[in-house]
Design a protein around this motif. Structure first.
Motif, PDB file in Angstrom:
ATOM      1  N   PHE A  68      -0.535   6.557   7.110  1.00  0.00           N
ATOM      2  CA  PHE A  68      -1.349   6.110   5.973  1.00  0.00           C
ATOM      3  C   PHE A  68      -2.528   7.062   5.738  1.00  0.00           C
ATOM      4  CE2 PHE A  68       0.648   1.877   6.745  1.00  0.00           C
ATOM      5  CZ  PHE A  68       1.184   1.724   5.484  1.00  0.00           C
ATOM      6  N   GLN A 119      -1.484   9.901   3.683  1.00  0.00           N
ATOM      7  CA  GLN A 119      -1.227   9.558   2.284  1.00  0.00           C
ATOM      8  C   GLN A 119      -2.505   9.185   1.530  1.00  0.00           C
ATOM      9  OE1 GLN A 119       2.777   7.297   1.762  1.00  0.00           O
ATOM     10  NE2 GLN A 119       1.998   6.665   3.741  1.00  0.00           N
ATOM     11  N   ILE A 122      -7.181   3.707  -2.503  1.00  0.00           N
ATOM     12  CA  ILE A 122      -6.408   2.566  -2.004  1.00  0.00           C
ATOM     13  C   ILE A 122      -6.997   2.191  -0.651  1.00  0.00           C
ATOM     14  CG2 ILE A 122      -4.139   1.708  -1.336  1.00  0.00           C
ATOM     15  CD1 ILE A 122      -2.884   3.846  -3.092  1.00  0.00           C
ATOM     16  N   SER A 131       1.109   3.914  -3.083  1.00  0.00           N
ATOM     17  CA  SER A 131       0.834   5.325  -2.822  1.00  0.00           C
ATOM     18  C   SER A 131       1.970   6.209  -3.324  1.00  0.00           C
ATOM     19  CB  SER A 131       0.622   5.533  -1.313  1.00  0.00           C
ATOM     20  OG  SER A 131       0.442   6.896  -1.005  1.00  0.00           O
ATOM     21  N   VAL A 151      -4.490   6.608   2.187  1.00  0.00           N
ATOM     22  CA  VAL A 151      -4.758   5.167   2.194  1.00  0.00           C
ATOM     23  C   VAL A 151      -5.811   4.882   3.255  1.00  0.00           C
ATOM     24  CG1 VAL A 151      -3.796   2.872   2.562  1.00  0.00           C
ATOM     25  CG2 VAL A 151      -2.427   4.631   1.412  1.00  0.00           C
ATOM     26  N   ALA A 169       0.837  -1.205   0.000  1.00  0.00           N
ATOM     27  CA  ALA A 169       0.000   0.000   0.000  1.00  0.00           C
ATOM     28  C   ALA A 169       0.870   1.252   0.000  1.00  0.00           C
ATOM     29  CB  ALA A 169      -0.922  -0.010   1.228  1.00  0.00           C
TER      30      ALA A 169
END
Length: 564
Positions: free
Chosen positions: A307, A310, A282, A262, A312, A258
């Motif tokens: 995350f 980003q 994602i 990314s 995610v 992941a």
């Protein structure tokens, strides 16, 4: 000007004399070329036996972290024979980076055959059976197997596109020829397969991350999704689903992919597909209540924040029910719409919480299952190999040869049970029928025995009363320890002890986590990323790959986004 070679102008007798003298100068026994001749692959069992001489033959099943490292470290006083379905070792921690073009595929591979290790022989095949009494391994050829270079989640010869009837025919057609190889010492290091928990459609439609073929398939699919989404003929609904990427599994492998995906989108694809990147999703899903459960809670929380920044989406405590090709079913649409969508490669992921979700790709990383060879073939009963086995239980049975024996397995994982010297353990099998009134040699409680010339390492083995994590770190340490003991002929000197060097993972945006539990403590952020990358650089085996990993060419020229 004539184009005839000067040699062609010479008289025939003189030319024959020159060629004869040239051949006589380079016989296979000459000092100059003897090393090269010795490196030639053996072409028959007779040649293999002839080259063995007075050396012991160590047969290693598998070319993973345990098998490959053991073969590389063994002394030339042994004839080392590696038997594996693949002719190379995969540096699995780098697969995520190769899947997005950060590194090239070659950086994650090391060939089993090597000019530097001429004492290593190799046969591409998979073990089918072991005869402990006769010290023979039955091997089936796998050179032309359809799943070579990719994760195996079921039958090694099975292709996803075939229906059940075709699968059976294909299996019979592709069943390779078999042969037997003798051994003096045997090491079982066949590793594990990808775990799917029997979820419908996963084996056929999911993308895995176990081999270099998987990484190539994922890289091609990611770029394919962007290219199809960028076409003017693609509908907005299909475009959104193509750019939705699902990752199942919140462990290090799933989270690192992941992070790498990314990075690829934010650093490279955003310049090439500026409008498409806005629609990318994602989503990481895991059945556990938290991700990266092997890390300290504080580090896991840091990972979640990273995350989130980003973009995610991490969803825990969610269970996947099925995965199939085609778009999700919609009211007012017939099944034909899903067939059309299927030609574009879309998938429908079904979960307990959210129902049907359209995705462009589903990467499956939920752990390992035991290798079918260990599950099925090593479950058979055997006679007692009295020449190489020693009874370890008390009291010992009066007639060991009159009792059926089988390899001892861990009741939960199914892994081969070994002692602290990594030797395979046997356990007696109770008779299925006790109708006879005559006394039976089987004792009241099962007996155990140690096989002195058969060893098991890595994911497919577990030390009795001392279970270790099924990681590359464990397999590597076991391989190095056993090679050292073999080379010094002092197996009984000291037991194997595992030294936990810590765990690491990449979080994207040049940040990571490192948990050592020692002097260094816990580290997060860019410092952890430098340690993570430096550790993989150090662990990489060949200098060629060390150089390729260290250059970071994508920083200067961008990632390789070729689709092939």
């Amino acid at each position: 000007m004539s184009s005839i070679s000067p040699l062609r102008r010479l008289p025939v007798p003189l030319m024959d004399s020159i060629l004869h003298r040239t051949r006589s100068m380079i016989p296979c026994q000459s000092r100059l070329f003897s090393a090269t001749c010795q490196r030639r692959a053996t072409v028959s069992l007779e040649a293999l036996d002839a080259s063995k001489g007075n050396r012991e033959r160590i047969v290693i099943l598998g070319s993973g972290w345990a098998g490959y490292n053991l073969a590389q470290q063994l002394s030339a006083k042994y004839q080392t024979l590696v038997i594996s379905p693949r002719s190379y070792f995969v540096f699995t921690p780098l697969l995520n980076s190769t899947a997005v073009g950060t590194l090239e595929f070659r950086t994650a591979l090391e060939p089993v055959r090597s000019r530097k290790k001429p004492n290593i022989e190799f046969m591409q095949g998979r073990a089918e059976d072991i005869n402990f009494g006769k010290k023979l391994v039955t091997v089936e050829e796998t050179v032309a197997a359809p799943r070579e270079g990719r994760a195996v989640v079921g039958d090694f010869y099975e292709e996803e596109s075939l229906d059940e009837a075709q699968k059976e025919k294909a299996k019979k057609r592709r069943k390779g020829k078999e042969w037997e190889v003798s051994y003096d010492k045997l090491v079982v290091a066949v590793g594990c397969y990808s775990q799917t928990f029997g979820t419908p459609g996963v084996r056929e439609n999911a993308y895995f991350m176990k081999d270099v073929g998987d990484a190539r398939k994922i890289r091609k699919r990611v770029l394919e999704c962007f290219e199809i989404a960028n076409l003017p003929t693609t509908s907005e609904t299909l475009r959104e689903q193509l750019l939705s990427f699902a990752i199942i599994g919140g462990g290090p492998t799933g989270m690192e992919f992941a992070a790498e995906l990314s990075d690829l989108i934010s650093e490279d694809l955003t310049r090439l597909y500026p409008e498409m990147v806005k629609k990318v999703k994602i989503v990481v899903r895991d059945v556990a209540p938290s991700i990266l459960s092997m890390f300290d809670q504080k580090l896991a929380k840091y990972a979640m924040k990273q995350f989130t920044r980003q973009g995610v989406d991490v969803r825990t405590s969610t269970r996947v029910v099925a995965l199939r090709k085609g778009l999700p079913h919609q009211k007012g649409h017939n099944e034909h719409m899903n067939v059309v969508a299927d030609s574009q490669g879309c998938y429908t992921l079904t979960t307990e919480d959210d129902g049907e979700i359209g995705v462009g790709m589903c990467v499956w990383s939920t752990g390992n299952m035991m290798n079918p060879f260990v599950q099925r073939e090593l479950k058979k009963t055997h006679g007692f190999p009295s020449a190489s086995a020693t009874i370890t239980s008390s009291p010992a049975p009066k007639e060991p040869s009159a009792i059926d024996w089988m390899i001892e397995k861990h009741p939960k994982t199914g892994a081969i049970v070994v002692d602290d010297r990594l030797r395979v353990q046997l356990t007696s099998v109770s008779p299925s029928s006790t109708s006879s009134t005559a006394p039976h040699p089987f004792p009241a409680t099962p007996s155990t025995a140690t096989v002195s010339d058969v060893f098991a390492l890595g994911d497919n083995a577990t030390i009795r009363n001392n279970p270790l994590p099924a990681t590359a770190q464990t397999a590597s340490q076991q391989a190095l320890w056993l090679a050292k003991r073999f080379n010094k002929d002092d197996l009984e000197k000291e037991p194997f002890t595992f030294k936990n060097m810590g765990i690491m993972t990449y979080l994207g945006d040049s940040k990571g986590l490192v948990q050592t539990g020692g002097v260094m403590g816990d580290i997060s952020g860019r410092a952890a990323w430098l340690i993570w990358r430096g550790a993989y650089l150090t662990m990489s085996i060949s200098w060629r790959n060390k150089f390729l990993i260290s250059t970071f060419l994508n920083w200067a020229f961008g990632r390789d986004i070729s689709r092939f």
